[in-house]
Design an enzyme around this catalytic site. Structure first.
Site, short mmCIF file in Angstrom:
data_model
loop_
_atom_site.label_atom_id
_atom_site.label_comp_id
_atom_site.label_asym_id
_atom_site.label_seq_id
_atom_site.Cartn_x
_atom_site.Cartn_y
_atom_site.Cartn_z
N TYR A 107 -52.16 26.99 71.05
CA TYR A 107 -51.42 26.55 72.25
C TYR A 107 -51.58 25.04 72.34
N GLY A 127 -57.27 24.44 70.39
CA GLY A 127 -58.20 25.23 69.60
C GLY A 127 -57.45 25.99 68.52
N ARG A 187 -93.87 35.17 82.85
CA ARG A 187 -94.61 33.89 82.89
C ARG A 187 -95.61 33.88 84.04
N GLN A 202 -89.07 29.66 93.13
CA GLN A 202 -88.46 30.36 91.99
C GLN A 202 -87.45 31.39 92.50
N THR A 249 -63.44 22.15 82.36
CA THR A 249 -62.42 21.18 82.00
C THR A 249 -61.17 21.86 81.45
N GLU A 304 -58.26 24.54 80.54
CA GLU A 304 -57.43 25.37 81.43
C GLU A 304 -57.30 24.72 82.80
N ASP A 357 -58.70 20.80 84.66
CA ASP A 357 -59.89 20.14 85.19
C ASP A 357 -60.16 20.68 86.59
C1 DCC Z 1 -62.09 34.87 78.36
C2 DCC Z 1 -61.68 33.55 78.95
C3 DCC Z 1 -61.90 32.36 77.97
C4 DCC Z 1 -60.72 32.20 77.07
C5 DCC Z 1 -61.00 31.10 76.02
C6 DCC Z 1 -60.48 29.78 76.49
C7 DCC Z 1 -60.56 28.75 75.36
C8 DCC Z 1 -60.11 27.40 75.83
C9 DCC Z 1 -58.66 27.38 76.22
C10 DCC Z 1 -58.26 26.07 76.78
C11 DCC Z 1 -56.79 25.92 76.71
C12 DCC Z 1 -56.29 24.79 77.50
O1 DCC Z 1 -57.01 23.98 78.02
S1 DCC Z 1 -54.62 24.77 77.59
C13 DCC Z 1 -54.24 23.35 78.51
C14 DCC Z 1 -54.69 23.52 79.95
N1 DCC Z 1 -54.12 22.46 80.71
C15 DCC Z 1 -54.04 22.53 82.06
O2 DCC Z 1 -54.50 23.45 82.70
C16 DCC Z 1 -53.25 21.40 82.69
C17 DCC Z 1 -53.50 21.36 84.20
N2 DCC Z 1 -52.37 20.74 84.86
C18 DCC Z 1 -51.38 21.53 85.44
O3 DCC Z 1 -51.44 22.77 85.47
C19 DCC Z 1 -50.24 20.80 86.10
O4 DCC Z 1 -50.12 19.50 85.53
C20 DCC Z 1 -50.48 20.65 87.65
C21 DCC Z 1 -50.40 22.02 88.27
C22 DCC Z 1 -51.84 20.00 87.91
C23 DCC Z 1 -49.38 19.75 88.22
O5 DCC Z 1 -48.15 20.25 87.77
P1 DCC Z 1 -46.82 19.58 88.28
O6 DCC Z 1 -45.71 20.16 87.54
O7 DCC Z 1 -46.99 18.10 88.30
O8 DCC Z 1 -46.74 20.18 89.74
P2 DCC Z 1 -46.98 19.49 91.13
O9 DCC Z 1 -46.00 18.39 91.29
O10 DCC Z 1 -48.43 19.22 91.33
O11 DCC Z 1 -46.58 20.72 92.09
C24 DCC Z 1 -45.21 21.08 92.21
C25 DCC Z 1 -45.16 22.49 92.75
O12 DCC Z 1 -45.46 23.38 91.66
C26 DCC Z 1 -46.48 24.29 92.08
N3 DCC Z 1 -47.22 24.70 90.91
C27 DCC Z 1 -47.92 23.92 90.07
N4 DCC Z 1 -48.46 24.65 89.09
C28 DCC Z 1 -48.09 25.94 89.30
C29 DCC Z 1 -48.35 27.16 88.64
N5 DCC Z 1 -49.12 27.22 87.53
N6 DCC Z 1 -47.79 28.27 89.14
C30 DCC Z 1 -47.04 28.23 90.26
N7 DCC Z 1 -46.76 27.09 90.95
C31 DCC Z 1 -47.29 25.97 90.47
C32 DCC Z 1 -47.32 23.49 93.04
O13 DCC Z 1 -48.08 24.36 93.87
C33 DCC Z 1 -46.22 22.76 93.83
O14 DCC Z 1 -45.70 23.66 94.73
P3 DCC Z 1 -45.15 23.07 96.16
O15 DCC Z 1 -46.30 22.37 96.81
O16 DCC Z 1 -44.05 22.12 95.78
O17 DCC Z 1 -44.71 24.30 96.89
C1 FAD Z 2 -63.34 22.80 74.58
C2 FAD Z 2 -61.91 22.46 74.93
C3 FAD Z 2 -60.89 23.25 74.47
C4 FAD Z 2 -59.56 22.93 74.76
N1 FAD Z 2 -58.54 23.69 74.24
C5 FAD Z 2 -57.26 23.34 74.49
C6 FAD Z 2 -56.17 24.08 73.91
O1 FAD Z 2 -56.38 25.04 73.18
N2 FAD Z 2 -54.90 23.67 74.16
C7 FAD Z 2 -54.63 22.61 74.97
O2 FAD Z 2 -53.45 22.31 75.17
N3 FAD Z 2 -55.64 21.89 75.56
C8 FAD Z 2 -56.93 22.24 75.32
N4 FAD Z 2 -57.95 21.52 75.89
C9 FAD Z 2 -57.63 20.33 76.70
C10 FAD Z 2 -57.88 20.58 78.17
O3 FAD Z 2 -56.93 21.46 78.66
C11 FAD Z 2 -57.85 19.23 78.89
O4 FAD Z 2 -58.93 18.46 78.45
C12 FAD Z 2 -57.92 19.46 80.39
O5 FAD Z 2 -56.70 19.97 80.86
C13 FAD Z 2 -58.28 18.19 81.16
O6 FAD Z 2 -57.34 17.18 80.92
P1 FAD Z 2 -57.82 15.73 80.41
O7 FAD Z 2 -58.72 15.91 79.28
O8 FAD Z 2 -56.61 14.91 80.26
O9 FAD Z 2 -58.69 15.17 81.62
P2 FAD Z 2 -58.17 14.15 82.74
O10 FAD Z 2 -57.10 14.77 83.53
O11 FAD Z 2 -57.93 12.84 82.14
O12 FAD Z 2 -59.48 14.11 83.68
C14 FAD Z 2 -60.40 13.06 83.60
C15 FAD Z 2 -60.96 12.79 85.00
O13 FAD Z 2 -59.88 12.35 85.83
C16 FAD Z 2 -59.84 13.14 87.01
N5 FAD Z 2 -58.45 13.27 87.47
C17 FAD Z 2 -57.35 13.43 86.70
N6 FAD Z 2 -56.25 13.51 87.47
C18 FAD Z 2 -56.67 13.40 88.75
C19 FAD Z 2 -56.00 13.44 90.03
N7 FAD Z 2 -54.68 13.57 90.14
N8 FAD Z 2 -56.75 13.31 91.14
C20 FAD Z 2 -58.09 13.19 91.04
N9 FAD Z 2 -58.79 13.14 89.89
C21 FAD Z 2 -58.07 13.25 88.76
C22 FAD Z 2 -60.42 14.48 86.61
O14 FAD Z 2 -60.94 15.17 87.75
C23 FAD Z 2 -61.53 14.06 85.65
O15 FAD Z 2 -62.67 13.74 86.39
C24 FAD Z 2 -59.28 21.81 75.59
C25 FAD Z 2 -60.33 21.03 76.10
C26 FAD Z 2 -61.64 21.35 75.77
C27 FAD Z 2 -62.75 20.49 76.31
#
Ligand code: DCC
Ligand code: FAD
Length: 620
Positions: A135, A177, A310, A330, A422, A424, A426
């Protein structure tokens, strides 16, 4: 009598049905039986050994991980394991590995955002692992801000293709990943551009490596991003970097379940919320909540066993020294963590139901609960992972020097777990999403739109803004309705105060920026209320087994009152409770920890055994 022999004796007298408690923890008898069966399968298979992981070089660790993943897949096929059993087996292999993303994100994304034809084309290959996906959303320059992603997918009507390109260094995909070495395909999130217009971020399936020789295809630069936090741990995962140099893919490789591009290059946004493109993240966030209770229970199990065995100080006349679990400090550090494991377990069960419910609603184009599901998954992922990461570190400290040894299991558990704060999303960024949902709800209170679900209490904010908790004596804090009202009042007052203060700013955005810290704290209060209320709902269910419900009631009170103690400032500052009532809550908490101690030393051992037995029910 040796303390350990004494344990055995006392264990037999446990005042609750441990087998039934195990089923409560697992969620059902069937789930318990599957977990137990698969856990034994993994534990008895030498290929899945874990004791050597921290001594291996990164290269050997990665090879060891691949070997295990291949062996797991072979066992799944040989034993014809169900999807649930297979998922458990991958979980018990307990090593971050590319399959986490193939099964955990790549496949769910196709199922959630692909249309019928795309699911029929790609899923059979993915299920058979003929293709291995990752992803790829995060970039070097953007992770949290998905709308800031820079990779482009430009439609070429001449050839009916998209051109995938990395226009800048910061657009390099970074972190996915499974990307660094293993994946043949990626789900790429890129800016969709047709006819010169930017339509925002959408998902595209792109092949990265040849299915013949696994070498990167033309225009693809891909590799591993190197060592991560701690030895062993997450270094078994090939998190990678990826750049595109004008790579061409067919138009039907854009996931078209949420929006489409016609042959003529016309962008079509079906009448579904654009945020469905984020659906896979919502799905994984709810899985991460359930996972938190597992990681937390493992850490607490280790720390409890250590605390029982312990002994330090307190020897009288040459007798045995004091068991460290006898120390109030503790107990006050350990017992709330045990209680949190159960609290997160139950809220995770509920969240799984909420997610299933929204999935069914979406199929009927009912988007009414989507905002609440986003707020709940984001908030609970944030709060449970932050608490669990802190708890694992606390468990390390509870074990003194031995907690720092790799052989304790705690350092690696911590190193593998902490990125959950962090990835999925932050945790702070997600709390601000919850705050946005809360402020929107408060702003609509006057509109007559009745808040429902987990935010329904906001509809009673008139009452909650002036109620006084009815607590005269410490034991009044043992009443679930008293605790619930205190948590509702705290959450309502913090949100309403934020909403009022936002009005002091020229615009919402400026207010949000200035009040972000208060808003994040109001979000935590709302999420903790959800956890407390779901624990209460669990206790209202029919819970079989001698003494099981009683133990869970003790754990509920420990969880809720330890939270109240930790956040006493919120409760008192918002006027929900008086300082005197706060002191009574602390008194009751101490009684919960030590009521056993004063009654009868052997009963203290029983309390310890209770913890151990409770944890034994959580050891898988
Ligand atoms: C076994 C386990 C282990 C499993 C093993 C796990 C291994 C590791 C896997 C890691 C994989 C990853 O990290 S994958 C990458 C993960 N990355 C992330 O999670 C990125 C986080 N950032 C985001 O989700 C987005 O950028 C937001 C939500 C922060 C901002 O999005 P945006 O598009 O700018 O939206 P924003 O302007 O803030 O909001 C506009 C409107 O959309 C709504 N909105 C925003 N998101 C959503 C949403 N998801 N669903 C519905 N509605 C939403 C808001 O409430 C708002 O509603 P209204 O107020 O207008 O009504
Ligand atoms: C082990 C691991 C596995 C991962 N696997 C995947 C994967 O498989 N696929 C994938 O796509 N991604 C993956 N990621 C990436 C991960 O999803 C991102 O690192 C995560 O979404 C955070 O985004 P960033 O690194 O840009 O942090 P940033 O958003 O740059 O955050 C840095 C700092 O800024 C702050 N910050 C940022 N925006 C704001 C705001 N608007 N207001 C206040 N504070 C703010 C945060 O709180 C944080 O303290 C992985 C990361 C890790 C560590």
């Amino acid at each position: 009598m040796e303390a350990l022999d004494y344990h055995a004796e006392e264990r037999r007298k446990a005042e609750f049905d441990v087998e039934e408690m195990k089923i409560v923890w697992a969620g059902s008898r069937q789930a318990y039986e599957i977990s137990d069966r698969v856990a034994r399968l993994v534990a008895s298979d030498p290929v899945f050994r874990k004791d050597n992981r921290t001594m291996l070089s990164r290269k050997d660790l990665f090879k060891d991980t691949l070997r295990k993943a291949a062996h797991a897949w072979k066992r799944i096929i040989e034993l014809r394991l169900s999807e649930e059993e297979a998922s458990k087996l991958r979980f018990f292999v307990d090593q971050p590995v590319f399959t986490d993303l193939h099964w955990g994100m790549f496949i769910p994304a196709i199922k959630g955002q692909g249309n019928e034809e795309q699911q029929q084309k790609w899923l059979p290959m993915a299920y058979k692992m003929q293709i291995i996906g990752c992803y790829a959303q995060t970039e070097l320059g953007h992770g949290s801000n998905v709308q800031g992603l820079e990779t482009t997918a430009t439609f070429d009507p001449e050839t009916d293709e998209f051109v995938i390109h990395s226009p800048t260094l910061t657009s390099s995909k970074w972190w996915p990943g499974g990307l660094g070495k293993v994946s043949t395909h990626a789900l790429i999130y890129a800016r969709l551009i047709t006819d010169g217009q930017d339509h925002g971020v959408h998902g595209f399936i792109v092949q990265l490596r040849s299915l013949d020789d696994h070498l990167p295809l033309p225009g693809i630069t891909v590799g591993d991003i190197g060592m991560k936090f701690g030895s062993g741990a997450y270094n078994s995962m090939d998190n990678g970097v990826l750049r595109f140099d004008h790579v061409r893919i067919l138009r039907d490789q854009m996931l078209m379940g949420v929006s489409q591009v016609t042959r003529e290059g016309k962008f079509m946004q079906s009448d579904v919320p654009r945020q469905l493109v984020y659906g896979t993240m919502v799905y994984v966030r709810q899985k991460i909540v359930a996972d938190a209770s597992c990681a937390l229970s493992r850490a607490v199990c280790i720390a409890t066993r250590y605390s029982v065995v312990r002994r330090q100080f307190g020897s009288h006349n040459g007798g045995p020294e004091t068991q460290v679990i006898d120390y109030k400090t503790q107990q006050s550090r350990l017992f709330p963590l045990l209680a949190s494991a159960y609290a997160f377990r139950f809220v995770g069960e509920w969240l799984k139901w909420l997610y299933t419910d929204v999935t069914q609603r979406l199929q009927a184009s009912d988007f009414s609960t989507l905002p609440e599901v986003h707020a709940c998954t984001a908030g609970l992922k944030s709060v449970t992972t932050s608490a669990t990461a802190d708890a694992i570190e606390e468990c390390r400290k509870l074990c003194g020097g031995h907690g720092y040894l790799s052989s304790s299991g705690l350092p690696e558990l911590f190193a593998v777990y902490v990125p959950a704060c962090t990835y999925e999303g932050d945790n702070v960024v997600l709390l601000l999403q919850v705050a946005r949902f809360l402020m929107k709800t408060v702003s609509q209170l006057g509109s007559g739109k009745k808040p429902v679900g987990t935010i329904a209490y906001m509809g009673r904010s008139e009452h909650l803004l002036q109620c006084r908790c009815e607590v005269e004596r410490a034991e009044d804090w043992l009443k679930p309705n008293v605790i619930l009202e205190a948590f509702e009042a705290r959450a309502a007052r913090m949100s309403v105060t934020c909403a009022k203060n936002l009005n002091n700013f020229a615009n919402q955005e400026e207010g949000f920026a200035q009040l972000a810290t208060d808003l994040a704290e109001a979000a935590v209060a709302h999420v903790q209320l959800i956890i407390v209320s779901k624990f209460i709902e669990k206790l209202q269910q029919d819970i079989p087994g001698k003494g099981v419900k009683r133990q869970l009631e003790i754990l509920f009170n420990v969880y809720a009152l330890s939270l109240l103690h930790k956040h006493l400032g919120d409760f008192v500052a918002s006027g929900c409770i008086t300082p005197k009532q706060g002191a009574l809550a602390n008194e009751q908490l101490r009684l919960l920890y030590s009521q056993v101690h004063f009654d009868n030393p052997s009963l203290l051992l029983y309390m310890v055994l209770l913890l151990e037995r409770l944890l034994q029910s959580t050891s898988f």
